[in-house]
Scaffold this motif. Structure first.
Motif, short mmCIF file in Angstrom:
data_model
loop_
_atom_site.label_atom_id
_atom_site.label_comp_id
_atom_site.label_asym_id
_atom_site.label_seq_id
_atom_site.Cartn_x
_atom_site.Cartn_y
_atom_site.Cartn_z
N PHE A 110 37.79 39.79 43.84
CA PHE A 110 37.73 39.96 42.45
C PHE A 110 38.37 38.95 41.64
O PHE A 110 38.72 38.95 40.41
N ARG A 113 35.93 38.49 38.45
CA ARG A 113 36.47 39.41 37.28
C ARG A 113 37.62 39.03 36.85
O ARG A 113 37.78 39.02 35.50
N SER A 117 38.10 37.63 32.80
CA SER A 117 39.06 38.44 31.95
C SER A 117 40.02 37.60 31.19
O SER A 117 40.57 37.51 30.11
#
Lengths: 369, 369
Positions: A110, A113, A117
């Motif tokens: 991840f 991601r 963010s």
DNA sequence: CTGAAAGCGCTAACAA
DNA sequence: TTGTTAGCGCTTTCAG
């Protein structure tokens, strides 16, 4: 009690109001050249330094934001790193820094991601342990392009524009491993290295250092370099095979934290004549230190790595201090006698950490003291 | 972006006053168990995180003074320590700390005078390397009695009320020396220790550690412990005599920085079969590392000692953080392969700090009294 | 045992 | 162009 000079004192001496001082100091509009100069002069004379905590409080938002993205696993390693970062963050909070902590569950998972963010926030700096260089490098470059200073921690992100890297010099780790091994085993032994994936910078450099020191000053020959891909099963199997194949093998350098399977294989084979140089430290390793299987461990000091990464970033943001592009810590050496002086072996004692500023909506597992 | 929950919000929801919330959160006296629990619960529920900038502002004295009294000689050691202190001081200056630096020329000289003059200032904390315990201890006690927190650095001041000590654990240094020696020389060798003055805590503890590890797990016998009283001449002579007397001697542990005379004596006697474990590091030692006379050196890391001492003091003053009464750093181990990673060997100490610094940090460009 | 209120040094909005 | 003032969230002191 020593009184620090503040706006008030400047105002008094320059015979103006505190609001005017503020305007002068910040080149805000609505002030005459004359008074501005007068104020600036007395501020200079008095050696004024702003109280950053007060400023942060007044403007309501933090002075500046720094993002952190490191893995959670392996806990005994990254917990230390996190502690180092958070401890330093507590100090930096006094000057208005705020931390956004967005861990990934394990290295490489991840990353895309979480990092993306993170970049949605208005960061001034970013600390990241790069897992997959191919996904991280572009993100790093994007961040730097937007003026966000990126510090890689623990492992470098080659071919990226990251501002700096903080790690325990991997090449040196390898050389140290070789030197130590040469003290522990006969000079004409075969030795091996077991590593993670050689395509990651870190492991490549460790092996390189190991080889170069071996070549430089010992008779030992490097029988092979095994890639175990961080898998316990693979580590175990490959070690078993290695031991079967080579009777003159007396030393193994494990470049990853994955040394337990190797220890097991050694025990299975009853090869007490083989010494291990391992990496890092965790409680389960202690018995193998005590019975001499592990001769030494190269300690990467994740706590200090974390502390250092945040420190250079904060210094840079606050006073534009230059960041050395490479901050390599001197790796520690764990032996029998200093074993108990590493915090890692006191596994249980996790004092709950309060005091780290996290934004609302974060996983805030913290107790307040 | 949600508004962060603060004391006020907790107070509102728990139906108490903001003062009570503060008492609960900080385990302050004067609050009933019941209300405390109620407050703690709602704080937990709301995911409260303190605003550290506000805390710093509220609690931070606007400015405070910290005094420093360490020796100037031996330069290659105390320059590092000073750098560590000053580097940290630069950061602490951002929160209002000011340093008064009053060095003594060498350990124990003019201690009385410098320390007394330091106490004339309105200090909140004091860092001191105690030379003569008899003169320092009373001064320390006087300071503590006036609320000045005293941190001893490098060596302890036994029987004083000092708040804390920061050093590289001397007992551990001795144990490490013994363990390393056992890797370098035959198991049935005689070994010796050369020290400064045994009545100083530091050296006593080093020898103690050395002995205890020898006894614990090796066949080696400690032939003698020599006191050289920090004199080069005496070190040299006593080593010469030692070598003449003992043909089976293969290891010497030098607990002080005074290892050069020992190296000389060794060369004089052409005893290449004797390995040295030394203490600290300076450029003149490098050749002896390279030719293998010095097998390892125990590194006391004066830079980090200085940094740590100031850090704990500042943390304590600013947020009443408790100070551990003993902060012992893990001594470093200098070997051939990591030799170049210690800043000490870059004698001038200036330019070389890019790719091979072991710690980050600039030299302090700090003006001090 | 609890509540109310005065700052800490600074920013920003509003008055003059 | 300048002065005044109300907070920012927390600690701390003083009343109740």
């Amino acid at each position: 009690m020593l009184k620090r000079v503040g706006l008030h004192e400047i105002a008094r001496q320059a015979q103006v109001s505190i609001g005017t001082v503020d305007r002068a100091l910040h080149s805000r509009p609505g002030i005459s050249e004359a008074t501005r100069n007068k104020v600036l002069e007395t501020a200079e004379k008095l050696g004024y330094t702003p109280n950053l905590a007060a400023r942060a409080l007044a403007v309501g938002r933090s002075g500046f934001l720094i993002g952190v993205c490191i893995p959670e696993e392996i806990h005994h390693f990254f917990d230390q790193m996190r502690d180092g970062i958070f401890d330093e963050a507590r100090r930096a909070a006094r000057v208005g820094m705020e931390l956004i902590y967005r861990p990934v569950p394990r290295l490489g998972e991840f990353e895309q991601r979480e990092l993306s963010s993170l970049l949605d926030e208005d960061l001034r700096g970013l600390i990241v342990m790069p897992g997959n260089p191919r996904v991280v490098a572009p993100i790093i470059d994007a961040a730097e392009a937007r003026g966000i200073r990126v510090v890689c921690i623990c492992s470098d992100a080659p071919h990226s524009r990251r501002t700096a890297v903080v790690y325990a010099n991997p090449n040196l780790q390898g050389r140290l491993a070789a030197e130590l091994l040469s003290k522990f085993i006969p000079g004409d032994s075969d030795v091996a290295a077991i590593t993670g994936m050689l395509r990651t910078e870190e492991h490549r450099q460790k092996v390189e250092g190991f080889q170069s020191r071996l070549a430089q000053c010992s008779e030992m020959t490097l029988a092979c370099v095994l890639e175990a891909h961080e898998s316990e099963e693979e580590s175990y199997q490959k070690t078993m095979d290695l031991l079967s194949d080579n009777a003159n093998l007396h030393g193994i350098y494990v470049t990853t934290v994955n040394c337990l399977p190797v220890c097991l294989a050694l025990r299975e084979h009853r090869r007490t004549d083989v010494r291990l140089i391992t990496t890092d430290l965790f409680p389960q390793m202690v018995p193998y230190f005590e019975n001499g299987i592990i001769g030494a461990s190269i300690y990467q000091d994740p706590y200090t790595q974390g502390q250092t990464a945040l420190k250079v970033l904060v210094d840079h943001v606050i006073e534009k201090a230059p960041i050395a592009s490479s901050n390599s810590l001197n790796p520690g050496i764990v032996l029998q006698s200093n074993l108990n002086f590493f915090r890692e072996v006191h596994s249980a004692g996790i004092g709950a950490r309060d005091l780290t500023t996290m934004r609302t909506g974060e996983r805030a597992a913290l107790s307040v003291g």
